[in-house]
Scaffold this motif. Structure first.
Motif, mmCIF file in Angstrom:
data_model
loop_
_atom_site.group_PDB
_atom_site.id
_atom_site.type_symbol
_atom_site.label_atom_id
_atom_site.label_comp_id
_atom_site.label_asym_id
_atom_site.label_seq_id
_atom_site.Cartn_x
_atom_site.Cartn_y
_atom_site.Cartn_z
ATOM 1 N N PHE A 84 0.851 -1.264 0.061
ATOM 2 C CA PHE A 84 -0.103 0.194 0.029
ATOM 3 C C PHE A 84 0.794 1.278 0.105
ATOM 4 N N LEU A 85 1.830 1.301 0.744
ATOM 5 C CA LEU A 85 2.830 2.507 0.996
ATOM 6 C C LEU A 85 3.528 2.551 -0.202
ATOM 7 N N TYR A 86 4.096 1.475 -1.085
ATOM 8 C CA TYR A 86 4.760 1.804 -2.349
ATOM 9 C C TYR A 86 3.756 2.419 -3.353
ATOM 10 N N THR A 112 4.401 5.098 -6.140
ATOM 11 C CA THR A 112 4.423 4.999 -7.468
ATOM 12 C C THR A 112 3.302 5.540 -8.213
ATOM 13 N N THR A 113 2.256 6.041 -7.518
ATOM 14 C CA THR A 113 1.143 6.623 -8.180
ATOM 15 C C THR A 113 1.138 8.141 -7.942
ATOM 16 N N GLU A 144 2.944 14.284 -8.914
ATOM 17 C CA GLU A 144 3.714 15.328 -8.670
ATOM 18 C C GLU A 144 5.174 15.043 -8.457
ATOM 19 N N ARG A 145 5.520 13.942 -7.532
ATOM 20 C CA ARG A 145 6.917 13.528 -7.250
ATOM 21 C C ARG A 145 7.452 12.845 -8.519
ATOM 22 N N ASN A 146 6.610 11.975 -9.172
ATOM 23 C CA ASN A 146 7.179 11.220 -10.056
ATOM 24 C C ASN A 146 7.866 11.900 -11.421
ATOM 25 N N LYS A 147 6.987 13.095 -11.747
ATOM 26 C CA LYS A 147 7.317 13.800 -12.996
ATOM 27 C C LYS A 147 8.672 14.466 -12.802
ATOM 28 N N ASN A 173 2.307 12.037 -1.869
ATOM 29 C CA ASN A 173 2.088 11.034 -0.441
ATOM 30 C C ASN A 173 2.614 11.689 0.354
ATOM 31 N N TRP A 174 3.744 12.831 0.295
ATOM 32 C CA TRP A 174 4.042 13.490 1.290
ATOM 33 C C TRP A 174 2.979 14.293 2.133
ATOM 34 N N ALA A 175 2.830 14.124 3.196
ATOM 35 C CA ALA A 175 2.029 14.960 4.111
ATOM 36 C C ALA A 175 2.585 16.091 4.887
ATOM 37 N N THR A 176 1.924 16.539 5.869
ATOM 38 C CA THR A 176 2.423 17.681 6.948
ATOM 39 C C THR A 176 2.556 16.935 8.156
#
Ligand SMILES: C[S@@+](CC[C@H](N)C(=O)[O-])C[C@H]1O[C@@H](n2cnc3c(N)ncnc32)[C@H](O)[C@@H]1O
Length: 368
Positions: free
Chosen positions: A43-45, A49-50, A53-56, A289-292
């Motif tokens: 689930f966390l991975y 991977t989805t 914002e991060r992946n691009k 996926n990063w939160a505060t």
């Protein structure tokens, strides 16, 4: 509404305050911060991977830096993501490292289908303990926390630059910064209880099982109400992965309160650059996926007004594992009526106190 769940962890029986409402798109929720512990699961991975914002950003950096190079993917995970993307971008070879055995075995099982031409070498272990040759030209490491350095990026990438990278080799990401602003926890979670999301309870148990005892875990707030911020965000932790990278740091910042309210702590969030001249990923304002992370300071909310000043000292020192930082905060709130309120917080990676602050006493209530 909230309910109390009993959990067992290594002989300790604990009561945890839980919000039984199912998680809904955009609704604020409280989780333990999970990324800095070896408890990753599918689930966390998948949340990573989805994460577009991060992946691009990682992809854009690899397409610029990887062609014809040897790349090193530290923390490749079960999907060997950046090793594969590096090859796709034209790298000659990728060395992929993963410290979690289960993720390593999943990656190893998938390797032949991911990499029919045998251009990925996969190793099990922590990068700081492994030796290999030749050195890489580019290191890609998505080991960035919601508190930027929490997953050990400073120590791991200092070691990678010294031992695993060619002189002049480059690191992706380029820079990570943690920002902090004054808040009250209850305002971040309007009209709902201060309680852990039900889905997060198994992760809480895994963190305590891994450590061997409960402790005051960092509090991850997803979808915080943006109107809760009482100040602008100020940088409190800076990691320059291709520059002057410090494994320990300490900053003192004066944060001006911009509107009236009550504060009991600070909210922190990540800004991340994979390439130096791009617009950073902003974990407060973007879907990622990063939160505060909420860090409690004052036992009771303190009234504040525009013009009040929070003097915040924020320090990261290496924990006893030599990789993951412990964070230490010291705050002096100067209010317009001439009063000064002082508070400190120790937020170690593992261990330390349990139920030290009223917020943890509410989250882990004792019987009666
Ligand atoms: C945030 S996840 C990223 C997974 C994948 N690379 C991605 O970007 O989707 C971090 C991964 O790095 C691994 N890890 C963290 N530090 C490591 C280190 N020093 N050496 C090897 N693996 C590490 C963790 O176990 C975890 O699988």
């Amino acid at each position: 509404m909230r309910s109390i769940q009993e959990i067992e962890t290594r002989g300790h029986s604990l009561r945890v305050c839980v919000d039984p409402e199912p998680e809904q798109e955009g609704r604020p929720t409280l989780w333990p911060s999970v990324g800095e512990y070896p408890i990753y699961d599918p689930f966390l991975y998948t949340t990573m991977t989805t994460d577009d914002e991060r992946n691009k950003r990682f992809r854009a950096a690899l397409s610029q830096l990887a062609p014809d190079k040897r790349i090193l993917d530290i923390g490749t995970g079960q999907d060997l993501l950046w090793a594969r993307e590096g090859l796709q971008a034209g790298a000659r070879h990728a060395l992929a490292l993963e410290v979690i055995e289960d993720a390593f075995h999943k990656a190893a099982a998938n390797l032949p289908s991911f990499d029919p031409q045998d251009r990925i070498t996969l190793l099990l272990g922590q990068s700081t303990h492994l030796q290999f040759a030749p050195r890489a030209d580019v290191c890609v490491a998505e080991i960035i926390g919601s508190l930027a350095g929490a997953e050990g990026a400073a120590a791991v990438l200092t070691d990678a630059r010294n031992r695993h990278l060619e002189p002049g080799g480059l690191v992706v990401p380029h820079r990570a910064v943690t920002l902090a602003a004054a808040v009250r926890l209850a305002d971040l979670l309007p009209e709902q209880p201060v309680a852990f999301a039900e889905a997060s309870v198994p992760y809480l148990r895994s963190i305590f099982d891994w450590h061997g005892a409960p402790f005051d875990v960092r509090l991850r707030v997803e979808n915080p109400s943006a109107s809760a911020l009482l100040s602008e965000g100020a940088p409190v932790e800076v990691l320059d992965f291709n520059g002057d990278l410090q494994t320990e740091q300490r900053t003192t910042t004066r944060i001006a309160i911009t509107r009236p309210g009550h504060m009991d702590g600070v909210l922190t969030w990540l800004n991340l650059w994979c390439l130096p001249d791009e617009a950073p990923l902003d974990a407060l304002h973007m879907k990622t996926n990063w939160a505060t992370i909420y860090l409690p300071l004052f036992d009771n909310p303190v009234p504040v007004a525009a013009g009040d000043v929070l003097e915040l000292t924020f320090a990261a020192t290496l924990s006893d594992d030599g990789v993951h930082p412990d964070y230490h905060l010291s705050a002096d709130l100067h209010t317009a009526d001439g009063q000064q309120h002082h508070a400190t917080l120790a937020s170690p990676h593992h261990g330390g106190s349990f139920r030290a602050h009223p917020i943890y006493q509410a989250l882990f209530p004792q019987a009666d």
